[in-house]
Write an enzyme that holds these catalytic residues in place. Structure first.
Site, PDB file in Angstrom:
ATOM      1  N   LYS A  85      -4.154  -8.155  -7.191  1.00  0.00           N
ATOM      2  CA  LYS A  85      -5.365  -8.579  -6.486  1.00  0.00           C
ATOM      3  C   LYS A  85      -6.568  -7.743  -6.947  1.00  0.00           C
ATOM      4  CE  LYS A  85      -5.639  -7.148  -2.209  1.00  0.00           C
ATOM      5  NZ  LYS A  85      -5.484  -6.913  -0.780  1.00  0.00           N
ATOM      6  N   LYS A 114       0.822  -1.217   0.000  1.00  0.00           N
ATOM      7  CA  LYS A 114       0.000   0.000   0.000  1.00  0.00           C
ATOM      8  C   LYS A 114       0.848   1.254   0.000  1.00  0.00           C
ATOM      9  CE  LYS A 114      -4.394  -1.531   1.831  1.00  0.00           C
ATOM     10  NZ  LYS A 114      -5.438  -1.383   2.832  1.00  0.00           N
ATOM     11  N   LYS A 116     -11.445  -3.247  -4.240  1.00  0.00           N
ATOM     12  CA  LYS A 116     -12.511  -2.257  -4.344  1.00  0.00           C
ATOM     13  C   LYS A 116     -11.968  -0.856  -4.516  1.00  0.00           C
ATOM     14  CE  LYS A 116     -13.692  -3.440   0.401  1.00  0.00           C
ATOM     15  NZ  LYS A 116     -12.455  -3.283   1.167  1.00  0.00           N
TER      16      LYS A 116
HETATM   17  P1  TYM Z   1     -10.589  -5.771   3.100  1.00  0.00           P
HETATM   18  O1  TYM Z   1     -11.617  -4.726   3.299  1.00  0.00           O
HETATM   19  O2  TYM Z   1      -9.445  -5.448   2.202  1.00  0.00           O
HETATM   20  O3  TYM Z   1     -11.254  -7.085   2.539  1.00  0.00           O
HETATM   21  C1  TYM Z   1     -12.311  -7.741   3.231  1.00  0.00           C
HETATM   22  C2  TYM Z   1     -12.143  -9.246   3.091  1.00  0.00           C
HETATM   23  O4  TYM Z   1     -12.100  -9.617   1.718  1.00  0.00           O
HETATM   24  C3  TYM Z   1     -10.919 -10.368   1.451  1.00  0.00           C
HETATM   25  N1  TYM Z   1     -10.440 -10.012   0.114  1.00  0.00           N
HETATM   26  C4  TYM Z   1     -10.209 -10.888  -0.861  1.00  0.00           C
HETATM   27  N2  TYM Z   1     -10.328 -12.225  -0.920  1.00  0.00           N
HETATM   28  C5  TYM Z   1     -10.013 -12.824  -2.091  1.00  0.00           C
HETATM   29  N3  TYM Z   1      -9.599 -12.147  -3.200  1.00  0.00           N
HETATM   30  C6  TYM Z   1      -9.458 -10.808  -3.175  1.00  0.00           C
HETATM   31  N4  TYM Z   1      -9.072 -10.151  -4.276  1.00  0.00           N
HETATM   32  C7  TYM Z   1      -9.769 -10.119  -1.973  1.00  0.00           C
HETATM   33  N5  TYM Z   1      -9.748  -8.804  -1.609  1.00  0.00           N
HETATM   34  C8  TYM Z   1     -10.146  -8.772  -0.331  1.00  0.00           C
HETATM   35  C9  TYM Z   1      -9.931  -9.944   2.516  1.00  0.00           C
HETATM   36  O5  TYM Z   1      -8.952 -10.942   2.733  1.00  0.00           O
HETATM   37  C10 TYM Z   1     -10.834  -9.746   3.712  1.00  0.00           C
HETATM   38  O6  TYM Z   1     -11.079 -10.976   4.362  1.00  0.00           O
HETATM   39  N6  TYM Z   1      -7.759  -5.689   7.215  1.00  0.00           N
HETATM   40  C11 TYM Z   1      -8.980  -6.203   6.648  1.00  0.00           C
HETATM   41  C12 TYM Z   1     -10.212  -5.850   7.445  1.00  0.00           C
HETATM   42  C13 TYM Z   1     -10.141  -6.166   8.902  1.00  0.00           C
HETATM   43  C14 TYM Z   1     -10.280  -7.444   9.493  1.00  0.00           C
HETATM   44  C15 TYM Z   1     -10.182  -7.214  10.917  1.00  0.00           C
HETATM   45  C16 TYM Z   1     -10.452  -8.721   9.000  1.00  0.00           C
HETATM   46  C17 TYM Z   1      -9.968  -5.255   9.907  1.00  0.00           C
HETATM   47  N7  TYM Z   1     -10.014  -5.892  11.113  1.00  0.00           N
HETATM   48  C18 TYM Z   1     -10.262  -8.279  11.822  1.00  0.00           C
HETATM   49  C19 TYM Z   1     -10.532  -9.782   9.918  1.00  0.00           C
HETATM   50  C20 TYM Z   1     -10.441  -9.545  11.306  1.00  0.00           C
HETATM   51  C21 TYM Z   1      -9.140  -5.647   5.248  1.00  0.00           C
HETATM   52  O7  TYM Z   1      -8.587  -4.632   4.888  1.00  0.00           O
HETATM   53  O8  TYM Z   1     -10.049  -6.302   4.507  1.00  0.00           O
END
Ligand code: TYM
Length: 331
Positions: free
Chosen positions: A194, A111, A197
């Protein structure tokens, strides 16, 4: 019955990657576990968000997750900033985690890119907040996509060091639950990136609110290579874009890669892409329609989140207060 915690950043409409990597799993886990799902708005502002946009996207994302089947009455569904326990425990963890640990986080490197010095301090300590999200509830299972694996491992390092430093056995060990297929859905424009969004190109992703025409167009335009599809899965090696599309198909249809290639192998991408668009529309059209319906009543969505925050706070507050007492804070 394990306690489940997971979160998603309200920085855009959830994508097919979020759905296959995480959200779909969240919905099924609800049948057997106590689940806590969180819109992580504190995480979102580690990179600047326009305030009105953040508020709108938090509500839209809530609607999409409800449309996917998150059950806010049987489980807990809320936005992170509404429960102060997260930020309080995160501060303690900022003082437990070591700089060397954070320096190894690949997501920060991705990032931040080359311009590390210009990033917010929040982006750097982001994984400590994520550990606090999970451990504030003593959750032990964390359904996420593959990109969050390292953060869940760091959560265990933090829990162990806290327990060791304060001579307690207070925070449990946590496990990442990562799906066997499509744990890392790739961009439709670049098979090495990847699906995200926040990618500037809308053509790079399928949003869960895209309509049938948008889905068909994006899949038709999805990058591929000039060779025909292989007859067996070994032939997908080194062909990132082809493998990504096949994996999306298998994850949605429940078929094996071999099963899909038995039908489409040897042929060009045209007929396969048509079938892929059809299976996507079949899965996503009901979610898009339900999201639109829910968004007609914003007050109801806000009430769902407020109710969830109240119940989340009731679980987290005694745990975080105990952590504060263990650290030596006077009350
Ligand atoms: P975030 O918002 O980037 O994504 C949410 C969830 O979607 C999964 N994900 C994907 N899985 C497969 N292929 C992809 N291209 C893809 N893009 C995103 C992510 O692995 C995630 O599970 N840090 C986390 C949010 C978070 C969190 C937590 C998760 C904050 N606190 C505590 C679990 C537990 C994040 O940025 O997710």
């Amino acid at each position: 019955m394990a306690r489940i915690f997971s979160g998603i950043q309200p920085t855009g409409i959830p994508t097919l990657g979020n759905y296959l990597g995480a959200i779909r799993n969240w919905v099924t886990l609800q049948a057997e576990h106590e689940c806590i799902f969180c819109l992580v708005d504190l995480h979102a502002i580690t990179q600047f968000q326009d305030p009105a946009t953040l508020a709108r996207q938090t509500r839209e994302q809530a609607a999409v997750l409800l449309a996917c089947g998150i059950d806010p009455a049987g489980h807990i569904f809320f936005n992170q900033s509404a429960v102060s326990a997260h930020a309080r425990l995160a501060w303690i963890f900022n003082c437990v985690a070591r700089l060397g640990w954070l320096n190894r986080m690949t997501q920060f490197k991705d990032k931040a890119g080359k311009d590390r010095e210009a990033q917010s301090a929040g982006l750097y300590v982001y994984p400590n907040l994520m550990a606090a999200d999970i451990l504030a509830y003593h959750a032990t299972q964390v359904p996420v996509g593959d990109d969050q694996r390292q953060h869940v491992e760091l959560t265990n390092d933090i829990a162990q060091k806290f327990n060791h430093d304060y001579g307690v056995d207070f925070f449990p060990e946590v496990a990442a639950l990562i799906p066997p297929t499509a744990a890392r859905v790739m961009s439709l424009r670049d098979g090495t990136k990847k699906m995200s969004k926040s990618d500037p190109s809308d053509q790079s992703r399928i949003n869960l609110t895209d309509d049938a025409d948008q889905i068909a167009l994006k899949i038709r335009r999805a990058k591929t290579d000039p060779k025909p599809l292989p007859a067996d899965p070994a032939g997908l090696e080194g062909r990132a874009e082809a493998r990504n599309l096949i994996d999306i198909y298998t994850a949605l249809s429940g078929e094996t890669r071999q099963g899909v290639l038995d039908r489409f192998g040897g042929g060009g991408f045209g007929p396969f892409k048509e079938a892929l668009a059809a299976v996507l529309v079949e899965h996503l059209a009901p979610i898009a329609a339900e999201t639109q319906r829910l968004l007609r009543d914003e007050t109801a969505i806000d009430a769902v989140l407020r109710d969830g925050a109240g119940r989340a706070g009731a679980v987290a507050e005694p745990i975080v207060r105990e952590a504060e007492r263990l650290v030596g804070f006077l009350r």
